[in-house]
Structure formats: structure tokens, C-alpha cells
Design a protein around this motif. Structure first.
Motif: not given
Length: 480
Positions: A260-283
Motif C-alpha cells: 500500500a505504501a509503495k503504491l500510494e507513493a506512485g504507480s507500479i509499471k508491471l511487465s508480465l504475461a497477460n493472464p488472458r492471452t499469455a502474451q507480454p503486456v504492460e500493466v
């Protein structure tokens, strides 16, 4: 009973007498009466469209079309008092909760018609909504707000006509048009506010009330912080007392606080496999999306028992399970069913004017604070006239109030507050339930028993047999 929310994104007690103009409007005919099939049920229903005044003070003026679906009783001619179903939200339509026919109302329907109304501005009654774009999940909060403001500006609807009072008056016109006498009313979540308003406006039209997830008369929808925080704290406590959960996640609360503290300090850019398609995605994970997902999960105890696993994995940098759960509502169309502009029309007119600085300060919680803080700006864009609050008056109809002890939005103390004005109310609290009780355990049988004899004392001990769900400790799912 996914009758969201009082506000997943997120009383009225208007003691106004029936007017002769409303009675005249009741002569409007049912425009269409046809056999229909709605998603969620396999058998045919009766669907109809009723013209109702846009402004009930001007019955000869502009009209809107109200959609109504009737599930006829299986045994014809046995009961003349139907059950009217008022969905939640605000913003959910009756046609979107018809699956409750098999989940909660299958015993009731044996002898009674079940009537589902799409409240004005929802579902098939002129839905006030905004189209979701595929890229919205990747937008910033500022971009999302801009999209919403643009949607509001492009909508020509008169938002001031979409109030709880107007929906209650619509309900009475439906009752008259269908030729029913006194009716039974089931309301879930926001539907309990609408049901209370209807019972106060038309006491002679109400035989009995069943309210599930009860909104208190003084409840302000965005002010849900303390209730949400209490549900989250309860989950932490239950995990700490459970041997398996405590062993798997011994630092759970600290991990949550760090995230919570980390997110309230600023958003986090996540690079992961899309849970729907398994393709790389930035969240783009923001504090608001994090808390919003946590809040939605708390509605269901079974879902809440997955939270320790989701929080722990996110704290370890494995966000995929959390993002997959975040996508769940949109994947299955639950949030998409809510008419967001109708929701804002109601909340901005009836709740935000009562969201005083003192209330916001006393109800402060990290789980809901960011969303609550957005409401004044959104409501300024809506520019809907405020509805004056009225002191709640007595409701004499027999009432069955159902509460889940783990509910993060309408916990038992809300029903207790509502019951002060219902001298013939019975209150059933289910220890291991959250937001929605009617479909659980023996509740469908109890609904039938209450409706058959609403004056009698209901033996609800069987609801104590509903067990607590097990915690999810690994990727395989909840423990056996």
C-alpha cells in the motif's frame, strides 16, 4: 447474489404521500407483453414495456420506457401476492439478476410470480452508461477521468429525473399496470434503499419486505471506509488464527502495508504475461486499482480467503494472480452490467451532498479513501440537483432483514439502524456470509416460509450451518 454494490466503482426515506397525478399516470397501458428469454434462465418469461413519466410531477409530459420481466408461478392460481425484485448498484437491472430464480427464489416461485424491474436508467430501461474501451485497463487515472467526463458531456439525459424516489414511483405504476394487490418486495444492497422508499411512499401496497444487505437510512454510499476496513481486518485476523494460513503467510499484514505504501507513493509499471492471452503486456498498477480490487474481493468470503495468497505473491513481485483476479469482473461482465451514469446520478444527488468533511474524516480508510476523494469532482461534472434528505418514518410491514457478518459495505449494524423504523422486522445475521445471503444454505427455504407467514417468528438456526471457506495457500486453489 452479485447485486453490486452499494458502490463497487462504489436513504431514501422520502415520506411523500401518493398524489392524484401519479394515480392518473397509472392508467398508462403496458405497451408490449410477449414471451421472452433472458440470459441466466432457460425457461420463458413474460417481458413487457411500460411507459412511465420522466417526471412524476408532470404525468402528461415526456415518457420513458420501463422494461419488466415476470417469471410466472409454477402453480397457477395459488398466490395473488407476487415478489418484486429490486436489484442493487445503484445501476444494476432486474433483467441482469434473473439467475436468482434458480439460486434464491426457486421455492418462492412455486406459488408466486417473480417480477424483475429494470430501474429507469438501467438495463433495458434506457441504460445510462459509458462504453468501455479495450485500452482502458492500461489508462492512467487522469485518462479514465477524462473519458468519464467526455461521456457525461455527450449524454443528453436529464440526470435529475433518475432518483430513488422516481424509481419507487415507477415500481408502483408497474404493480398497478400488472393488476396486483399488495406485493412482497425483495431488495438487495441498494435495492434495500429503494425498497424502503417504496414502502414509505405506498404502505398499503406492501404485504412484506425481504432486505438482503440492508442500507441504513443515514448511510452515505461513498462513506464505506470503516465497514471495508473492518472486513479487511477480520480477514487478517482469521488468517492469523488459521494454522495453515498463518504458516504460509506469517507476515501478511506487513506485506499488505508495504504494498500500500509503495503504491500510494506512485504507480507500479508491471511487465508480465497477460493472464488472458499469455502474451507480454504492460500493466499500470495504481493504488486506486489495488484498493478497488481488494474491496471487491471482500464482498464474498470465499473470494476473501484468496486474498492472503494474492497479497503475498504481489509482495514477492508476482503480480499475475492479482491482475488475473482484477480482470475477473470485466471478463464476466459484472462491472459492465452497472449503468455507471445512473449510479452517479443517484449518488451525486442523494449521497454526496451529505458527504460532509466531518463524515469523510470519521470514516477515513485507505481501502476507500481514493475513490471517495474522486466523487466531488465527478459530481460537479454531472451537475445533478441535490435531493433533500428527509427524516425516516416508520414502516409497518413485516420485514426480514438478512446480513452477512463479513459484509464490507452493508454489515449487520446497518440493518440494525434500519430496523429502528421497522417494528415488525426480524434480523438474521449469518456469521460466515458477506454481501448477499439469500442464495446461501437454507435461505431459499426461509424466504418461502417468511413470505407464506410473514407474521410468524422465523427459525433461522440452519443458517449457522454455513461453514467458513478455506484459505487458498497455493496456486492449486483453496484447501480441500
Amino acid at each position: 447474489m452479485k447485486t453490486r454494490s452499494l458502490l463497487p466503482v462504489a436513504a431514501l426515506w422520502l415520506a411523500v404521500s401518493t398524489t392524484s397525478t401519479a394515480a392518473a399516470a397509472a392508467t398508462q397501458p403496458v405497451v408490449a407483453d410477449r414471451s421472452c428469454h433472458l440470459p441466466g434462465v432457460t425457461d420463458a418469461l413474460r417481458c413487457m414495456t411500460l411507459d412511465v413519466p420522466l417526471d412524476h410531477a408532470k404525468p402528461a409530459g415526456a415518457k420513458l420506457k420501463l422494461h419488466v420481466a415476470v417469471a410466472p408461478a409454477h402453480r397457477q392460481g395459488t398466490r395473488s401476492d407476487p415478489l418484486f425484485v429490486l436489484a442493487g448498484g445503484p445501476g444494476q437491472a432486474g433483467s441482469e439478476v434473473v439467475q436468482m430464480l434458480t439460486l434464491a427464489f426457486h421455492r418462492v416461485r412455486a406459488t408466486r410470480d417473480i417480477v424483475f424491474i429494470d430501474q429507469r436508467g438501467t438495463g433495458r430501461s434506457g441504460k445510462l452508461d459509458c462504453k468501455n474501451k479495450p485500452e482502458q485497463e492500461l489508462m492512467t487515472e487522469a485518462q479514465l477521468d477524462a473519458e468519464l467526463r467526455a461521456c457525461i458531456a455527450s449524454t443528453r439525459a436529464s440526470f435529475g429525473a433518475y432518483t430513488t424516489d422516481a424509481a419507487a414511483r415507477d415500481t408502483e405504476l408497474v404493480r398497478r399496470a400488472l393488476g396486483y394487490g399488495a406485493i412482497n418486495v425483495w431488495g438487495g444492497s441498494y435495492g434495500t434503499r429503494l425498497g424502503q422508499a417504496y414502502a414509505r411512499l405506498y404502505p398499503a401496497s406492501v404485504r412484506s419486505l425481504v432486505f438482503d444487505g440492508v442500507a441504513a437510512p443515514d448511510q452515505v454510499i461513498p462513506a464505506a471506509g470503516r465497514d471495508a476496513q473492518a472486513a479487511l481486518d477480520k480477514m487478517f485476523e482469521q488468517c492469523a488464527k488459521d494454522a495453515g494460513c498463518n504458516k504460509a503467510f506469517p507476515k501478511l499484514r506487513a506485506e499488505f502495508d508495504a504494498l500500500a505504501a509503495k503504491l500510494e507513493a506512485g504507480s507500479i509499471k508491471l511487465s508480465l504475461a497477460n493472464p488472458r492471452t499469455a502474451q507480454p503486456v504492460e500493466v499500470n498498477m495504481t493504488a486506486e486499482r489495488f484498493y478497488g480490487t481488494i474491496h471487491s474481493i471482500l464482498y464474498s468470503p470465499a473470494d476473501a480467503r484468496r486474498l492472503p495468497f494474492l497479497i503475498h505473491n504481489a509482495a514477492q513481485g508476482r503480480w499475475q494472480p492479482f491482475v488475473a483476479r482484477q480482470n475477473l469482473l470485466s471478463d464476466f461482465g459484472v462491472d459492465g452490467n452497472v449503468a455507471i451514469l445512473l449510479q452517479l446520478a443517484v449518488v451525486c444527488a442523494e449521497d454526496v451532498p451529505r458527504l460532509t468533511p466531518e463524515l469523510r474524516k470519521s470514516d477515513d480508510s485507505q481501502v476507500t479513501r481514493l475513490l471517495t476523494d474522486r466523487f466531488p469532482a465527478m459530481c460537479k461534472t454531472m451537475n445533478v440537483p441535490p435531493v433533500a434528505a428527509r427524516a425516516p418514518t416508520r414502516i409497518d410491514a413485516p420485514a426480514l432483514l438478512l446480513s452477512g457478518a463479513l459484509d464490507p459495505i452493508t454489515p449487520p449494524h446497518r440493518a440494525t439502524a434500519a430496523a429502528k423504523y421497522m417494528p415488525r422486522a426480524q434480523h438474521v445475521v449469518v456469521a460466515n456470509a458477506g454481501h448477499g445471503v439469500s442464495q446461501l444454505g437454507c435461505a431459499p427455504r426461509l424466504l418461502r416460509e417468511f413470505l407464506d407467514k410473514p407474521q410468524a417468528k422465523l427459525d433461522a438456526a440452519c443458517m449457522n450451518e454455513i461453514p467458513a471457506p478455506t484459505f487458498q495457500l497455493g496456486s492449486a486453489g483453496p484447501q480441500p
